[in-house]
Write an enzyme that holds these catalytic residues in place. Structure first.
Site, short mmCIF file in Angstrom:
data_model
loop_
_atom_site.label_atom_id
_atom_site.label_comp_id
_atom_site.label_asym_id
_atom_site.label_seq_id
_atom_site.Cartn_x
_atom_site.Cartn_y
_atom_site.Cartn_z
N GLU A 60 0.84 -1.21 0.00
CA GLU A 60 0.00 0.00 0.00
C GLU A 60 0.87 1.26 0.00
O GLU A 60 1.85 1.36 0.75
CB GLU A 60 -0.89 -0.03 1.24
CG GLU A 60 -1.79 1.17 1.44
CD GLU A 60 -2.61 1.08 2.71
OE1 GLU A 60 -3.55 1.87 2.87
OE2 GLU A 60 -2.31 0.19 3.56
N LYS A 126 -9.28 2.64 -2.39
CA LYS A 126 -9.58 2.05 -1.09
C LYS A 126 -10.96 2.48 -0.64
O LYS A 126 -11.31 3.67 -0.70
CB LYS A 126 -8.52 2.48 -0.07
CG LYS A 126 -8.57 1.76 1.26
CD LYS A 126 -7.35 2.16 2.09
CE LYS A 126 -7.27 1.41 3.41
NZ LYS A 126 -6.04 1.76 4.17
N CYS A 162 -5.54 -2.92 1.93
CA CYS A 162 -5.42 -3.02 3.38
C CYS A 162 -6.75 -3.22 4.09
O CYS A 162 -7.29 -4.32 4.11
CB CYS A 162 -4.68 -1.81 3.92
SG CYS A 162 -3.94 -2.11 5.56
#
Length: 666
Positions: A60, A126, A162
């Site tokens: 990430e 994300k 994540c």
């Protein structure tokens, strides 16, 4: 389900076996070093191509390092990051790369650029932005709003970032229900004691629940208070761990996944069939098809890295987002030509599930047992070993990434300074650690002897700088002002501040970073001297309780290199030695009592009443809680230290200094 190549999750099995070769690049990036991070990733891409990898996965925000914090508020920083992604795209001829970076198109997003065969295909954003503990992502980013499934390399795979995989009903679950066979997650998950085991269980659950491979690539390295532990994982559709990345170290490894195993598991498991309603109800799953690889032999105009404002070779065009492609689009048009990189190796034989082809940063190779069997990779560190590794890595990276080569530590002969010096020696090499003994009139002869013994055991340089003459000069100078006042903590703190001045003088003269030695138990209750033993650049054991200090010291002495911490430093009564016959327990309860109270109050936010109900004396608990609250101003001015607990002082536990509360804790 609409979109190119979309279809039910139970699609017909192909006639020939399908394999996907994935490289996980568990890298130690440097926050802000966009050019350096990019160059390292381009090197990985070259090696991935040599090994016939289909998909290369990076952590990430690997372009910028994690967390970049308020660097994200600088437009020039965002432009540099975007230009670096464009440069990387040119090096993806013959493969696909998933690269974390901040996407500034429309609004700022924590994103993954999907680079394919020399061009940028799309962007994955994300969805779940953590905003708790040490995370502040809602301060900077806007949440994404879709899950994307890719068709390419004869595979269907989803990409997430994540936090998205920590939720049972997050984007990976949607991707799997739509047909994804491999769920790839780019992560920067910081270390907390015992977290790797929890993370492993979670990822195994995601794989088994979704009957899909999970490919999880985590960041490694130290960044201020945070340490990222690596421990990247590849997990099969039944929840079995197929491959691991190293703990607290960089690692490159390739897995070759048998995608037909997913079809087989889904064929036997009725949950997949009963979940088909998802395809009708969830229209926010988007399909993107990646075209067949061109594998062009010779190209021109290689990608270039933008190294700063005003550089002539900057590439400013934004990467296309999936939202701009349309449901029936494949990929964005190429914006750069690509260069070829010669392949020099071939893949090894395939296994039924996953084969590991490359290990470590030295170069391509095969990892396995003597009989030719394949290994899952290094076993993860647990217990005291993982804590030690976190402290060593965090110390090494803080020193090196901030441009220092050597450190200086005041050695008192006590256990805290001995442990810090040992951590520093393991992190940097003993030749880069300088110990300084600074005895006063209250220092026992054994204290200086223990300090010397530690330096000799580790092979560190040792300096002796007595402070009593300076201390007496202070007393004489202040005598008129202190007339008719009895000696108290003022005179004790003078000694600590003299030592802090000496440490900083050595730092200024020789360029050594000063390592401070305070532990969590002492800093919790303010048992430290502001501008004295808190003066320095880094505090390795800031989040380590006193009892854990003893555990780690005894454990380190069991290593094959023999005891490195003098036994007397471990067995002696802890003392600051700032007055005659002083011990810590003159001011504090025994650490066997203090530490559990501090865990309950600081880490678990229990009230005084709740802690007293555990069997502790109410008046003692109340006193400890008040000491913790009053010492906030000291902690705010202390140097950073490595977070290992679930609630560390600093960015993790943010209390106002000025406050008036009627109820302590809870």
């Amino acid at each position: 389900m609409s979109g190119p190549g979309s279809g039910p999750a139970m699609a017909e099995a192909p006639e020939s076996p399908r394999r996907l070769r994935v490289l996980l690049a568990q890298l130690n990036t440097v926050v802000g070093d966009i050019a350096g991070n990019t160059e390292r990733m381009i090197d990985v891409l070259q090696r991935a191509r040599d090994a016939d990898v289909h998909v290369a996965v990076f952590p990430e925000l690997a372009i910028t390092g994690y967390p970049p914090e308020d660097l994200l508020l600088r437009p020039s920083f965002l432009a540099d990051a975007e230009a670096a992604v464009h440069a990387m795209a040119a090096h993806t001829v013959g493969l696909t790369a998933l690269v974390g970076y901040p996407d500034r198109r429309g609004d700022l997003h924590n994103a993954a650029a999907v680079l394919h065969d020399g061009q940028a295909a799309t962007v994955v954003r994300k969805v779940f932005l953590p905003n708790y503990s040490v995370f502040d992502e809602e301060r900077y980013f806007r949440a994404g709003g879709e899950a994307i499934v890719f068709r390419g390399h004869d595979a269907r795979f989803g990409v997430s970032i994540c936090e998205d995989i920590w939720y049972p009903t997050g984007p990976p679950e949607m991707q799997a229900r739509a047909g994804a066979e491999v769920l790839i997650n780019l992560s920067a998950s910081p270390y907390v004691r015992g977290k790797s085991r929890q993370r492993e269980r979670m990822l195994a659950t995601r794989a088994a629940d979704n009957l899909a491979f999970v490919v999880y690539c985590n960041l490694v390295g130290g960044q201020d208070e945070l340490v990222f532990d690596g421990n990247s994982l590849v997990i099969g559709p039944t929840g079995d761990i197929l491959a691991r990345g190293a703990s607290f170290d960089e690692d490159l490894f390739i897995v070759e996944l048998n995608l037909d195993q997913v079809f087989h598991e889904r064929l036997l498991d009725p949950r997949e069939r009963k979940a088909r309603w998802v395809e009708e109800e969830r229209r926010d799953v988007r399909w993107v098809s990646l075209p067949p690889l061109a594998r062009r032999a010779a190209m021109t105009a290689p990608g270039r890295i933008h190294r700063g404002p005003g550089a002539a070779d900057a590439v400013a065009a934004p990467i296309e987002s999936a939202a701009d492609l349309g449901a029936d689009s494949n990929v964005a048009a190429p914006f750069l030509s690509a260069e070829s990189i010669t392949s020099s190796s071939t893949p090894s034989a395939m296994s039924d599930t996953a084969a590991i082809e490359i290990r470590g940063g030295a170069g391509p190779g095969t990892m396995g047992g003597a009989d030719g069997s394949l290994s899952r990779g290094p076993e993860p560190l647990r217990g005291l070993a993982e804590i030690w590794a976190a402290l060593v890595l965090g110390t090494r990276d803080y020193v090196h990434k901030n441009g220092f080569r050597e450190v200086v530590i005041g050695l008192s002969g006590g256990i805290d300074s001995a442990l810090c010096a040992t951590i520093a020696a393991d992190a940097l090499g003993a030749q880069r650690v300088v110990g300084v003994g600074m005895p006063s009139r209250y220092s026992s002869p054994s204290s200086l002897a223990d300090a010397r013994a530690l330096a000799e055991l580790r092979g560190m340089r040792f300096l002796e700088v007595p402070i009593d003459d300076v201390f007496q000069a202070y007393l004489d100078m202040l005598a008129p002002s202190f007339a008719e006042r009895e000696p108290d903590v003022t005179e004790e703190n003078l000694q600590s501040r003299i030592r802090g001045n000496i440490g900083m003088a050595l730092s200024n003269k020789f360029g050594w970073m000063v390592i401070t030695t305070g532990n969590k138990s002492e800093t919790s209750v303010g048992y430290s001297t502001l501008y004295g033993d808190t003066a320095g650049g880094f505090a390795p054991i800031k989040d380590v309780s006193k009892l854990l200090v003893y555990e780690l010291s005894r454990w380190r002495n069991t290593w094959p290199d023999g005891p490195v911490i003098p036994e007397h430093s471990i067995t002696r009564a802890p003392s600051a030695e700032l007055r005659p016959d002083q011990t810590d327990q003159d001011s504090l309860p025994p650490y066997e009592i203090l530490d559990p109270i501090l865990v309950a109050y600081v880490e678990e936010e229990m009230s005084v009443e709740e802690i007293a109900a555990m069997g502790y004396e109410r008046a003692l608990v109340d006193r400890i809680a008040r000491l913790v609250d009053r010492a906030e101003y000291k902690r705010r001015q202390a140097p950073p230290g490595i977070k290992i607990s679930g609630r560390a002082f600093g960015r993790d536990r943010r209390m106002p200094i000025t406050k008036r509360v009627t109820r302590l804790g809870g």
